[in-house]
Design a protein around this motif. Sequence first.
Motif, PDB file in Angstrom:
ATOM      1  N   ALA A 153       0.834  -1.207   0.000  1.00 26.82           N
ATOM      2  CA  ALA A 153       0.000   0.000   0.000  1.00 26.82           C
ATOM      3  C   ALA A 153       0.869   1.258   0.000  1.00 26.82           C
ATOM      4  CB  ALA A 153      -0.923   0.002   1.219  1.00 26.82           C
ATOM      5  N   PHE A 154       1.939   1.250   0.788  1.00 28.94           N
ATOM      6  CA  PHE A 154       2.852   2.392   0.813  1.00 28.94           C
ATOM      7  C   PHE A 154       3.480   2.590  -0.559  1.00 28.94           C
ATOM      8  CE2 PHE A 154       6.731   4.695   1.387  1.00 28.94           C
ATOM      9  CZ  PHE A 154       6.490   5.574   2.439  1.00 28.94           C
ATOM     10  N   THR A 155       3.900   1.498  -1.172  1.00 27.40           N
ATOM     11  CA  THR A 155       4.532   1.566  -2.492  1.00 27.40           C
ATOM     12  C   THR A 155       3.568   2.129  -3.535  1.00 27.40           C
ATOM     13  OG1 THR A 155       5.952  -0.334  -1.984  1.00 27.40           O
ATOM     14  CG2 THR A 155       5.634   0.205  -4.312  1.00 27.40           C
ATOM     15  N   ALA A 156       2.295   1.733  -3.463  1.00 25.16           N
ATOM     16  CA  ALA A 156       1.301   2.194  -4.434  1.00 25.16           C
ATOM     17  C   ALA A 156       1.108   3.702  -4.368  1.00 25.16           C
ATOM     18  CB  ALA A 156      -0.029   1.471  -4.202  1.00 25.16           C
ATOM     19  N   GLN A 157       0.981   4.230  -3.147  1.00 28.54           N
ATOM     20  CA  GLN A 157       0.783   5.683  -3.050  1.00 28.54           C
ATOM     21  C   GLN A 157       2.041   6.435  -3.466  1.00 28.54           C
ATOM     22  OE1 GLN A 157       2.101   8.051  -0.635  1.00 28.54           O
ATOM     23  NE2 GLN A 157       3.557   6.492   0.054  1.00 28.54           N
ATOM     24  N   ALA A 158       3.210   5.867  -3.183  1.00 25.26           N
ATOM     25  CA  ALA A 158       4.458   6.507  -3.600  1.00 25.26           C
ATOM     26  C   ALA A 158       4.562   6.547  -5.121  1.00 25.26           C
ATOM     27  CB  ALA A 158       5.658   5.771  -3.002  1.00 25.26           C
ATOM     28  N   ALA A 159       4.100   5.480  -5.781  1.00 28.15           N
ATOM     29  CA  ALA A 159       4.138   5.431  -7.242  1.00 28.15           C
ATOM     30  C   ALA A 159       3.264   6.527  -7.845  1.00 28.15           C
ATOM     31  CB  ALA A 159       3.682   4.058  -7.734  1.00 28.15           C
ATOM     32  N   VAL A 160       2.094   6.748  -7.247  1.00 24.07           N
ATOM     33  CA  VAL A 160       1.191   7.792  -7.755  1.00 24.07           C
ATOM     34  C   VAL A 160       1.810   9.178  -7.563  1.00 24.07           C
ATOM     35  CG1 VAL A 160      -1.045   8.912  -7.434  1.00 24.07           C
ATOM     36  CG2 VAL A 160      -0.892   6.415  -7.400  1.00 24.07           C
ATOM     37  N   LEU A 161       2.306   9.453  -6.360  1.00 23.93           N
ATOM     38  CA  LEU A 161       2.850  10.783  -6.076  1.00 23.93           C
ATOM     39  C   LEU A 161       4.124  11.057  -6.857  1.00 23.93           C
ATOM     40  CD1 LEU A 161       2.256  11.206  -2.234  1.00 23.93           C
ATOM     41  CD2 LEU A 161       0.885  12.035  -4.140  1.00 23.93           C
ATOM     42  N   PHE A 162       5.021  10.072  -6.925  1.00 28.36           N
ATOM     43  CA  PHE A 162       6.258  10.276  -7.679  1.00 28.36           C
ATOM     44  C   PHE A 162       5.978  10.388  -9.173  1.00 28.36           C
ATOM     45  CE2 PHE A 162       9.196   8.170  -4.303  1.00 28.36           C
ATOM     46  CZ  PHE A 162       9.179   9.351  -3.584  1.00 28.36           C
ATOM     47  N   GLY A 163       4.980   9.644  -9.652  1.00 29.95           N
ATOM     48  CA  GLY A 163       4.612   9.744 -11.053  1.00 29.95           C
ATOM     49  C   GLY A 163       4.107  11.136 -11.397  1.00 29.95           C
ATOM     50  N   LEU A 164       3.277  11.695 -10.515  1.00 33.51           N
ATOM     51  CA  LEU A 164       2.777  13.053 -10.725  1.00 33.51           C
ATOM     52  C   LEU A 164       3.908  14.077 -10.676  1.00 33.51           C
ATOM     53  CD1 LEU A 164      -0.493  12.979  -8.573  1.00 33.51           C
ATOM     54  CD2 LEU A 164      -0.328  13.060 -11.071  1.00 33.51           C
ATOM     55  N   LEU A 165       4.830  13.876  -9.742  1.00 26.62           N
ATOM     56  CA  LEU A 165       5.972  14.786  -9.642  1.00 26.62           C
ATOM     57  C   LEU A 165       6.819  14.741 -10.909  1.00 26.62           C
ATOM     58  CD1 LEU A 165       7.663  16.735  -7.959  1.00 26.62           C
ATOM     59  CD2 LEU A 165       8.842  14.757  -6.974  1.00 26.62           C
ATOM     60  N   GLY A 166       7.058  13.525 -11.403  1.00 25.68           N
ATOM     61  CA  GLY A 166       7.812  13.388 -12.644  1.00 25.68           C
ATOM     62  C   GLY A 166       7.088  14.017 -13.817  1.00 25.68           C
ATOM     63  N   TYR A 167       5.763  13.887 -13.849  1.00 25.61           N
ATOM     64  CA  TYR A 167       4.972  14.432 -14.953  1.00 25.61           C
ATOM     65  C   TYR A 167       5.070  15.956 -15.008  1.00 25.61           C
ATOM     66  CZ  TYR A 167       0.962  15.499 -17.916  1.00 25.61           C
ATOM     67  OH  TYR A 167       0.157  15.981 -18.912  1.00 25.61           O
ATOM     68  N   PHE A 168       4.847  16.603 -13.894  1.00 26.57           N
ATOM     69  CA  PHE A 168       4.830  18.060 -13.906  1.00 26.57           C
ATOM     70  C   PHE A 168       6.224  18.659 -13.976  1.00 26.57           C
ATOM     71  CE2 PHE A 168       0.611  17.194 -12.057  1.00 26.57           C
ATOM     72  CZ  PHE A 168      -0.154  17.914 -12.961  1.00 26.57           C
TER      73      PHE A 168
END
Length: 205
Positions: A153-168
Amino acid sequence: MRTILRLLVAAILITASPGPDNLLVLSMGVSKGRKRGIIFGLGCAIGCLSHTVLAVIGVSTMIAASPAAFTALKVAGGLYLIWLAINAFRSRGCAKVETVPAGEEALAKLFFKGIFANAINPKVVLFFLSFLPQFITPSNGNVGWQMAALGVAFTAQAAVLFGLLGYFSGSIGQWLNAKPRAGMILDSIAGAVFVALGLRLIVSR
């Protein structure tokens, strides 16, 4: 389910706060482009699974109890970050968003770099060792499986947040495509960030 939700709230607050992983993803996204920022960020997030495994089998406890092992892991992690810095300095702004070949092999290598950069960070090992057990309820059954589920669960939320950070952050890299000198300066800044993080990891106690 309530336990997972409590963990996610705490994990999102921790992941969103400024830290080494955030700076690494931001530097990669800005200097190398949106796609590479996302891929590297996802790699960093997936690296959390290695710490989950260590927490489950108890190896993290051994590392925390052994000053020599902890020191060796810190030095290895710091040297790797410095190696990333050397690569950034050598690129001298050559990478361009949308114009740099981004084949599967290149992206795969970047993804595994993200995994490795996270997996060898001893501070994350110790964080998982102290963080996950707080959400364990022995009366709910197998503690190992509970810890594994919490780590995923921790890994999943990190993937979403880091993905958004990389996108912007990648959008900034697109703006810099037509500015070679600015790209060179940005690579130098990214290299300095990697050096600072690497040295801090080596000398910190």
